[in-house]
Write a protein that holds these residues in place. Structure first.
Motif, PDB file in Angstrom:
ATOM      1  N   VAL A   1      47.050  26.682  28.787  1.00  0.00           N
ATOM      2  CA  VAL A   1      48.376  26.989  29.299  1.00  0.00           C
ATOM      3  C   VAL A   1      49.005  28.147  28.539  1.00  0.00           C
ATOM      4  CG1 VAL A   1      49.364  25.197  27.820  1.00  0.00           C
ATOM      5  CG2 VAL A   1      50.683  26.046  29.733  1.00  0.00           C
ATOM      6  N   GLU A   2      48.704  28.293  27.253  1.00  0.00           N
ATOM      7  CA  GLU A   2      49.299  29.373  26.464  1.00  0.00           C
ATOM      8  C   GLU A   2      48.939  30.745  27.027  1.00  0.00           C
ATOM      9  OE1 GLU A   2      48.887  25.860  23.736  1.00  0.00           O
ATOM     10  OE2 GLU A   2      47.628  26.860  25.229  1.00  0.00           O
ATOM     11  N   ILE A   3      47.701  30.906  27.466  1.00  0.00           N
ATOM     12  CA  ILE A   3      47.276  32.190  28.006  1.00  0.00           C
ATOM     13  C   ILE A   3      47.874  32.417  29.390  1.00  0.00           C
ATOM     14  CG2 ILE A   3      45.277  33.490  28.848  1.00  0.00           C
ATOM     15  CD1 ILE A   3      43.664  32.364  26.574  1.00  0.00           C
ATOM     16  N   ILE A   4      47.884  31.382  30.211  1.00  0.00           N
ATOM     17  CA  ILE A   4      48.443  31.514  31.557  1.00  0.00           C
ATOM     18  C   ILE A   4      49.921  31.865  31.501  1.00  0.00           C
ATOM     19  CG2 ILE A   4      48.957  30.275  33.695  1.00  0.00           C
ATOM     20  CD1 ILE A   4      46.400  28.655  33.242  1.00  0.00           C
ATOM     21  N   SER A   5      50.686  31.101  30.720  1.00  0.00           N
ATOM     22  CA  SER A   5      52.128  31.355  30.634  1.00  0.00           C
ATOM     23  C   SER A   5      52.412  32.704  29.980  1.00  0.00           C
ATOM     24  CB  SER A   5      52.818  30.231  29.854  1.00  0.00           C
ATOM     25  OG  SER A   5      52.337  30.154  28.521  1.00  0.00           O
ATOM     26  N   TYR A   6      51.554  33.114  29.045  1.00  0.00           N
ATOM     27  CA  TYR A   6      51.741  34.409  28.388  1.00  0.00           C
ATOM     28  C   TYR A   6      51.562  35.542  29.392  1.00  0.00           C
ATOM     29  CZ  TYR A   6      51.105  38.167  24.951  1.00  0.00           C
ATOM     30  OH  TYR A   6      51.223  39.330  24.216  1.00  0.00           O
ATOM     31  N   CYS A   7      50.565  35.437  30.259  1.00  0.00           N
ATOM     32  CA  CYS A   7      50.343  36.456  31.283  1.00  0.00           C
ATOM     33  C   CYS A   7      51.513  36.533  32.250  1.00  0.00           C
ATOM     34  CB  CYS A   7      49.056  36.161  32.047  1.00  0.00           C
ATOM     35  SG  CYS A   7      47.541  36.461  31.126  1.00  0.00           S
TER      36      CYS A   7
ATOM     37  N   GLU B   1      44.525  44.536  30.283  1.00  0.00           N
ATOM     38  CA  GLU B   1      44.164  45.354  29.128  1.00  0.00           C
ATOM     39  C   GLU B   1      44.798  44.824  27.839  1.00  0.00           C
ATOM     40  OE1 GLU B   1      44.599  50.008  27.665  1.00  0.00           O
ATOM     41  OE2 GLU B   1      44.676  49.519  29.811  1.00  0.00           O
ATOM     42  N   LEU B   2      46.039  44.374  27.910  1.00  0.00           N
ATOM     43  CA  LEU B   2      46.702  43.830  26.724  1.00  0.00           C
ATOM     44  C   LEU B   2      45.967  42.596  26.204  1.00  0.00           C
ATOM     45  CD1 LEU B   2      50.452  44.196  27.754  1.00  0.00           C
ATOM     46  CD2 LEU B   2      49.288  45.400  25.904  1.00  0.00           C
TER      47      LEU B   2
ATOM     48  N   PHE C   1      39.308  37.679  27.730  1.00  0.00           N
ATOM     49  CA  PHE C   1      38.727  38.330  28.903  1.00  0.00           C
ATOM     50  C   PHE C   1      39.257  37.658  30.177  1.00  0.00           C
ATOM     51  CE2 PHE C   1      35.853  38.859  25.355  1.00  0.00           C
ATOM     52  CZ  PHE C   1      35.575  40.204  25.390  1.00  0.00           C
ATOM     53  N   VAL C   2      40.200  38.326  30.825  1.00  0.00           N
ATOM     54  CA  VAL C   2      40.819  37.843  32.062  1.00  0.00           C
ATOM     55  C   VAL C   2      40.896  39.012  33.028  1.00  0.00           C
ATOM     56  CG1 VAL C   2      42.870  36.843  33.127  1.00  0.00           C
ATOM     57  CG2 VAL C   2      42.177  36.102  30.843  1.00  0.00           C
ATOM     58  N   SER C   3      40.478  38.823  34.251  1.00  0.00           N
ATOM     59  CA  SER C   3      40.547  39.906  35.231  1.00  0.00           C
ATOM     60  C   SER C   3      41.965  40.045  35.781  1.00  0.00           C
ATOM     61  CB  SER C   3      39.574  39.643  36.387  1.00  0.00           C
ATOM     62  OG  SER C   3      40.038  38.584  37.200  1.00  0.00           O
ATOM     63  N   HIS C   4      42.283  41.242  36.263  1.00  0.00           N
ATOM     64  CA  HIS C   4      43.614  41.467  36.835  1.00  0.00           C
ATOM     65  C   HIS C   4      43.840  40.599  38.071  1.00  0.00           C
ATOM     66  CE1 HIS C   4      41.054  44.240  39.173  1.00  0.00           C
ATOM     67  NE2 HIS C   4      41.921  44.057  40.151  1.00  0.00           N
ATOM     68  N   GLU C   5      42.790  40.269  38.800  1.00  0.00           N
ATOM     69  CA  GLU C   5      42.931  39.400  39.961  1.00  0.00           C
ATOM     70  C   GLU C   5      43.312  37.986  39.539  1.00  0.00           C
ATOM     71  OE1 GLU C   5      42.992  37.909  43.830  1.00  0.00           O
ATOM     72  OE2 GLU C   5      43.159  39.938  43.014  1.00  0.00           O
ATOM     73  N   THR C   6      42.770  37.524  38.424  1.00  0.00           N
ATOM     74  CA  THR C   6      43.148  36.208  37.909  1.00  0.00           C
ATOM     75  C   THR C   6      44.608  36.205  37.485  1.00  0.00           C
ATOM     76  OG1 THR C   6      40.897  35.738  37.154  1.00  0.00           O
ATOM     77  CG2 THR C   6      42.661  34.491  36.126  1.00  0.00           C
TER      78      THR C   6
ATOM     79  N   LEU D   1      54.980  46.036  33.867  1.00  0.00           N
ATOM     80  CA  LEU D   1      53.539  46.144  33.730  1.00  0.00           C
ATOM     81  C   LEU D   1      52.854  45.840  35.055  1.00  0.00           C
ATOM     82  CD1 LEU D   1      53.111  44.147  30.385  1.00  0.00           C
ATOM     83  CD2 LEU D   1      53.158  46.641  30.632  1.00  0.00           C
ATOM     84  N   SER D   2      51.690  46.420  35.252  1.00  0.00           N
ATOM     85  CA  SER D   2      50.861  46.060  36.394  1.00  0.00           C
ATOM     86  C   SER D   2      49.916  44.939  35.972  1.00  0.00           C
ATOM     87  CB  SER D   2      50.042  47.272  36.858  1.00  0.00           C
ATOM     88  OG  SER D   2      49.074  47.621  35.870  1.00  0.00           O
TER      89      SER D   2
END
Length: 239
Positions: A15-21, A37-38, A45-50, A30-31
């Motif tokens: 959840v920390e990564i999801i909420s951070y994104c 990239e950040l 490693f997370v794709s922009h589509e995710t 930001l796009s």
């Protein structure tokens, strides 16, 4: 009481990564690729589509939970509308804020006539569950006609100079519109702006009225609320 934290069942990222994104995308201009990239720089490693799917799935849920934790809106509402060009066609973004600058609601519509103003008034009353003491608008006649029909007992002030608060609240939207190179559809704009208007202002206190110490304390509190609504504070800890 706020709504329960959303379910992350089936997601392999914490959840920390999801909420951070979601926070990065809605807080800063930001796009999705910028967010990708950040995170890559941090070894994630997370794709922009995710990232896009997370924002679509959780953004509105987070915004709704934040709204549940806000105090009741003020009794003076400022309403304004601006045009937004989508696929070459002019649409109108209606926005309402209270005297403290809190966004009460937004609505994308095709017109700015009496019917559109009436629809926005009724939606606003239903979503806030409150009736204002004063409504302040510019001189668009549609406001006066809809006001007399929907909330005739509420004082209506129509003056362009009095409505700077609502007009200023459009600035973050204009900034995001430029970064996104315009919106693709009315529905897409409504979905993004509904979540954006609930999340972004939460991290934008009126800093110019606060000391540095007060600002840091306020932001610490707001980040703690963010962790509560996203469920990041409920992660079990290990010794």
């Amino acid at each position: 009481m706020g709504s329960a934290s959303p379910s992350y069942k089936g997601h392999r990222y914490p959840v920390e990564i999801i909420s951070y994104c979601v926070w990065l995308y809605h807080r800063f201009p930001l796009s999705f690729r910028d967010v990708e990239e950040l995170l890559l720089e941090r070894g994630v490693f997370v794709s922009h589509e995710t990232v896009r799917r997370w924002c679509a799935k959780f953004g509105q849920a987070y915004a709704n939970a934040l709204r549940c934790r806000r105090p009741r809106p003020g009794d003076k509402w400022h309403l304004d509308e601006v045009f937004v060009r989508i696929n070459g066609e002019r649409k109108y973004l209606w926005r309402a804020v209270d005297q403290d600058g809190n966004v009460l609601d937004i609505l994308m519509q095709n017109r700015r006539d009496k019917a559109a103003a009436r629809r926005f008034f009724r939606r606003l009353l239903k979503r806030t569950g409150a009736v204002p003491r004063v409504v302040i608008t510019d001189k668009l006649r549609s406001y006066g006609a809809a006001h007399r029909e929907v909330m005739p007992s509420v004082e209506h002030r129509s003056h362009k100079g009095l409505n700077n608060r609502a007009e200023n609240s459009h600035q973050p939207t204009r900034q995001r519109e430029r970064v996104m190179k315009g919106f693709r559809s009315v529905g897409g704009a409504q979905r993004f702006l509904a979540a954006f208007s609930g999340i972004s202002p939460h991290f934008r206190p009126r800093r110019h009225l606060m000391t540095a110490t007060a600002y840091r304390a306020e932001m610490t509190l707001r980040f703690a609320i963010w962790e509560q609504v996203t469920g990041a504070d409920s992660r079990p800890t290990t010794a």
